[in-house]
Motif scaffolding. Structure first.
Motif, PDB file in Angstrom:
ATOM      1  N   GLU A   9       0.809  -1.214   0.000  1.00  0.00           N
ATOM      2  CA  GLU A   9       0.000   0.000   0.000  1.00  0.00           C
ATOM      3  C   GLU A   9       0.845   1.267   0.000  1.00  0.00           C
ATOM      4  OE1 GLU A   9      -2.606  -0.187   3.315  1.00  0.00           O
ATOM      5  OE2 GLU A   9      -4.032  -1.555   2.368  1.00  0.00           O
ATOM      6  N   HIS A  10       1.936   1.270   0.728  1.00  0.00           N
ATOM      7  CA  HIS A  10       2.709   2.490   0.932  1.00  0.00           C
ATOM      8  C   HIS A  10       4.037   2.504   0.174  1.00  0.00           C
ATOM      9  CE1 HIS A  10      -0.193   3.541   4.014  1.00  0.00           C
ATOM     10  NE2 HIS A  10       0.021   2.371   4.608  1.00  0.00           N
ATOM     11  N   GLY A  11       4.379   1.398  -0.465  1.00  0.00           N
ATOM     12  CA  GLY A  11       5.632   1.353  -1.208  1.00  0.00           C
ATOM     13  C   GLY A  11       5.443   1.701  -2.672  1.00  0.00           C
ATOM     14  N   VAL A  60       9.827   0.167  -0.045  1.00  0.00           N
ATOM     15  CA  VAL A  60       9.426   1.282   0.808  1.00  0.00           C
ATOM     16  C   VAL A  60      10.548   1.560   1.794  1.00  0.00           C
ATOM     17  CG1 VAL A  60       8.300  -0.201   2.525  1.00  0.00           C
ATOM     18  CG2 VAL A  60       7.560   2.175   2.274  1.00  0.00           C
ATOM     19  N   THR A  61      10.729   2.809   2.163  1.00  0.00           N
ATOM     20  CA  THR A  61      11.725   3.136   3.179  1.00  0.00           C
ATOM     21  C   THR A  61      11.152   2.879   4.563  1.00  0.00           C
ATOM     22  OG1 THR A  61      11.047   5.457   3.306  1.00  0.00           O
ATOM     23  CG2 THR A  61      12.777   4.883   1.706  1.00  0.00           C
ATOM     24  N   PHE A  62      12.021   2.596   5.502  1.00  0.00           N
ATOM     25  CA  PHE A  62      11.563   2.296   6.861  1.00  0.00           C
ATOM     26  C   PHE A  62      10.883   3.508   7.487  1.00  0.00           C
ATOM     27  CE2 PHE A  62      12.492   2.177  11.499  1.00  0.00           C
ATOM     28  CZ  PHE A  62      11.687   1.101  11.814  1.00  0.00           C
ATOM     29  N   GLY A  63      11.383   4.706   7.185  1.00  0.00           N
ATOM     30  CA  GLY A  63      10.768   5.915   7.738  1.00  0.00           C
ATOM     31  C   GLY A  63       9.328   6.079   7.303  1.00  0.00           C
ATOM     32  N   PHE A  88       7.158   3.290   8.896  1.00  0.00           N
ATOM     33  CA  PHE A  88       6.954   3.486  10.338  1.00  0.00           C
ATOM     34  C   PHE A  88       5.931   4.582  10.590  1.00  0.00           C
ATOM     35  CE2 PHE A  88       7.733   5.105  14.536  1.00  0.00           C
ATOM     36  CZ  PHE A  88       8.040   3.992  15.282  1.00  0.00           C
ATOM     37  N   SER A  89       6.048   5.700   9.884  1.00  0.00           N
ATOM     38  CA  SER A  89       5.159   6.835  10.133  1.00  0.00           C
ATOM     39  C   SER A  89       3.715   6.533   9.758  1.00  0.00           C
ATOM     40  CB  SER A  89       5.649   8.060   9.349  1.00  0.00           C
ATOM     41  OG  SER A  89       5.617   7.802   7.953  1.00  0.00           O
ATOM     42  N   LYS A  90       3.497   5.641   8.799  1.00  0.00           N
ATOM     43  CA  LYS A  90       2.147   5.390   8.300  1.00  0.00           C
ATOM     44  C   LYS A  90       1.485   4.155   8.911  1.00  0.00           C
ATOM     45  CE  LYS A  90       3.164   7.603   3.879  1.00  0.00           C
ATOM     46  NZ  LYS A  90       3.358   7.420   2.415  1.00  0.00           N
ATOM     47  N   THR A  91       2.284   3.240   9.431  1.00  0.00           N
ATOM     48  CA  THR A  91       1.683   1.968   9.874  1.00  0.00           C
ATOM     49  C   THR A  91       2.112   1.510  11.256  1.00  0.00           C
ATOM     50  OG1 THR A  91       3.469   0.607   8.933  1.00  0.00           O
ATOM     51  CG2 THR A  91       1.651   1.198   7.460  1.00  0.00           C
ATOM     52  N   ASP A  92       2.910   2.278  11.967  1.00  0.00           N
ATOM     53  CA  ASP A  92       3.385   1.793  13.264  1.00  0.00           C
ATOM     54  C   ASP A  92       2.241   1.519  14.223  1.00  0.00           C
ATOM     55  OD1 ASP A  92       5.497   1.278  15.289  1.00  0.00           O
ATOM     56  OD2 ASP A  92       4.643   3.058  16.222  1.00  0.00           O
ATOM     57  N   HIS A  93       1.141   2.283  14.116  1.00  0.00           N
ATOM     58  CA  HIS A  93       0.000   2.062  15.017  1.00  0.00           C
ATOM     59  C   HIS A  93      -0.718   0.750  14.724  1.00  0.00           C
ATOM     60  CE1 HIS A  93      -1.740   3.757  11.373  1.00  0.00           C
ATOM     61  NE2 HIS A  93      -2.907   3.273  11.752  1.00  0.00           N
ATOM     62  N   LEU A  94      -0.421   0.129  13.582  1.00  0.00           N
ATOM     63  CA  LEU A  94      -1.063  -1.135  13.228  1.00  0.00           C
ATOM     64  C   LEU A  94      -0.311  -2.345  13.763  1.00  0.00           C
ATOM     65  CD1 LEU A  94      -1.952  -0.410   9.484  1.00  0.00           C
ATOM     66  CD2 LEU A  94      -3.452  -0.210  11.466  1.00  0.00           C
ATOM     67  N   PHE A  95       0.929  -2.138  14.176  1.00  0.00           N
ATOM     68  CA  PHE A  95       1.777  -3.248  14.606  1.00  0.00           C
ATOM     69  C   PHE A  95       2.141  -3.092  16.066  1.00  0.00           C
ATOM     70  CE2 PHE A  95       2.443  -2.845  10.065  1.00  0.00           C
ATOM     71  CZ  PHE A  95       2.404  -4.148   9.614  1.00  0.00           C
ATOM     72  N   GLU A  96       2.246  -4.226  16.746  1.00  0.00           N
ATOM     73  CA  GLU A  96       2.701  -4.200  18.125  1.00  0.00           C
ATOM     74  C   GLU A  96       4.208  -3.971  18.200  1.00  0.00           C
ATOM     75  OE1 GLU A  96       1.253  -7.195  20.659  1.00  0.00           O
ATOM     76  OE2 GLU A  96      -0.753  -7.226  19.811  1.00  0.00           O
ATOM     77  N   ALA A 118      17.224   6.829  12.972  1.00  0.00           N
ATOM     78  CA  ALA A 118      18.556   6.410  12.532  1.00  0.00           C
ATOM     79  C   ALA A 118      18.513   5.625  11.229  1.00  0.00           C
ATOM     80  CB  ALA A 118      19.233   5.579  13.619  1.00  0.00           C
ATOM     81  N   HIS A 119      17.411   4.901  10.973  1.00  0.00           N
ATOM     82  CA  HIS A 119      17.337   4.052   9.788  1.00  0.00           C
ATOM     83  C   HIS A 119      16.143   4.397   8.892  1.00  0.00           C
ATOM     84  CE1 HIS A 119      19.513   1.474  12.822  1.00  0.00           C
ATOM     85  NE2 HIS A 119      20.363   1.449  11.814  1.00  0.00           N
ATOM     86  N   ASP A 120      15.708   5.646   8.935  1.00  0.00           N
ATOM     87  CA  ASP A 120      14.557   6.040   8.115  1.00  0.00           C
ATOM     88  C   ASP A 120      14.828   5.893   6.622  1.00  0.00           C
ATOM     89  OD1 ASP A 120      13.123   6.581  10.352  1.00  0.00           O
ATOM     90  OD2 ASP A 120      13.228   8.763  10.188  1.00  0.00           O
ATOM     91  N   HIS A 121      16.090   5.970   6.222  1.00  0.00           N
ATOM     92  CA  HIS A 121      16.444   5.910   4.797  1.00  0.00           C
ATOM     93  C   HIS A 121      16.573   4.483   4.270  1.00  0.00           C
ATOM     94  CE1 HIS A 121      20.171   5.393   7.032  1.00  0.00           C
ATOM     95  NE2 HIS A 121      20.678   4.806   5.959  1.00  0.00           N
TER      96      HIS A 121
END
Length: 269
Positions: free
Chosen positions: A91-93, A107-110, A113-121, A147-150
């Motif tokens: 969806e986001h990549g 997709v980059t980790f940043g 994380f910003s778009k889906t972190d609330h979906l994962f524990e 540190a690893h957003d890129h």
């Protein structure tokens, strides 16, 4: 004077400590017993715990036992988290060509994380488990926000088969859980319970006795149902796509209807 010196030397030799007495008086020990019993016990307990976490879920689970059912439920829950990860990357990549003319989602980790972190524990832990099973690939070990957003995450598989007790280890299950909480508990469950959150379905207040948490949302136990068949769901049996909740059967059915995890979930029944 010479006799006095000889007498003094004899007295000193008589009172000089032996090697065994030195070791006893100073507390010195041989290399074999250099550690105290308590320290050795802690080291052995730590090594046993580490080896236990690296064992498969099938370890010690007799067929038909409660332990086997719990282990299988844990394996299914990790499957659900990995499938959610596949959907999120798609969806986001972005799509880029890969060798052999195959489409590849990146997709980059940043962004992820910003778009889906609330979906994962535990997004980073889920990524690491997925990489172990060759679902995704990325450089490094554990990814950290900022540190690893890129770092680019490449999706290698668009679907996975249902796992068995031999698929995951105890450590891999723990990686996917939030701060070691039990499998399937909703993200921030304790905070939501204390706050008496509103039900995602009926919008009424959810009190602790009737609370179920999933994907950072609160539900009444009687409201938490599959979108298609209305079957009651639990915190360990639900599947989520586009903020809608399904049982395993209809989640798979919608996937087959759309051809991938980004389609087939749009129309409500």
């Amino acid at each position: 004077q010479q006799r006095q010196q000889q007498q003094r030397q004899q007295q000193q030799q008589q009172h000089a400590p032996t090697p065994s007495s030195l070791s006893t008086s100073t507390g010195a020990t041989t290399p074999a017993s250099s550690s105290s019993p308590s320290r050795l016990g802690r080291q052995r307990a730590t090594s046993r715990t580490a080896s236990m976490r690296d064992r498969k879920l099938s370890y010690g689970a007799k067929r038909g036992s409660v332990r086997e059912k719990r282990a299988l439920a844990a394996a299914r829950w990790v499957d659900k988290e990995v499938r959610k990860l596949i959907t999120a990357v798609q969806e986001h990549g972005s799509v880029r060509p890969a060798p052999g003319g195959v489409k590849q989602y990146v997709v980059t980790f940043g962004d992820l994380f910003s778009k889906t972190d609330h979906l994962f524990e535990a997004l980073a832990g889920t990524l690491k488990t997925a990489r172990t099973h060759k679902v995704v690939s990325y450089p490094g070990e554990v990814l950290f926000q900022g540190a690893h957003d890129h770092v680019e995450i490449v999706l290698l598989k668009t679907e996975i088969q249902d796992s068995t007790l031999e698929s995951y280890t105890y450590r891999q299950v723990r990686r996917c859980s939030f701060r070691g909480t039990k499998k399937g508990k909703g993200f921030g469950q304790a905070t939501q319970q204390l706050a008496n959150s509103k039900c995602h379905i009926c919008t009424k207040t959810v009190y602790p006795a009737e609370y179920v948490g999933a994907a950072d949302k609160a539900f009444h136990k009687t409201c938490f149902r599959c979108r298609d068949c209305k079957r009651l769901l639990t915190a360990t049996t639900y599947c989520c796509a586009n903020e809608e909740f399904f049982c395993q059967a209809h989640y798979t059915q919608n996937f087959k209807a759309g051809g991938d995890y980004t389609k087939g979930f749009g129309a409500k029944h």
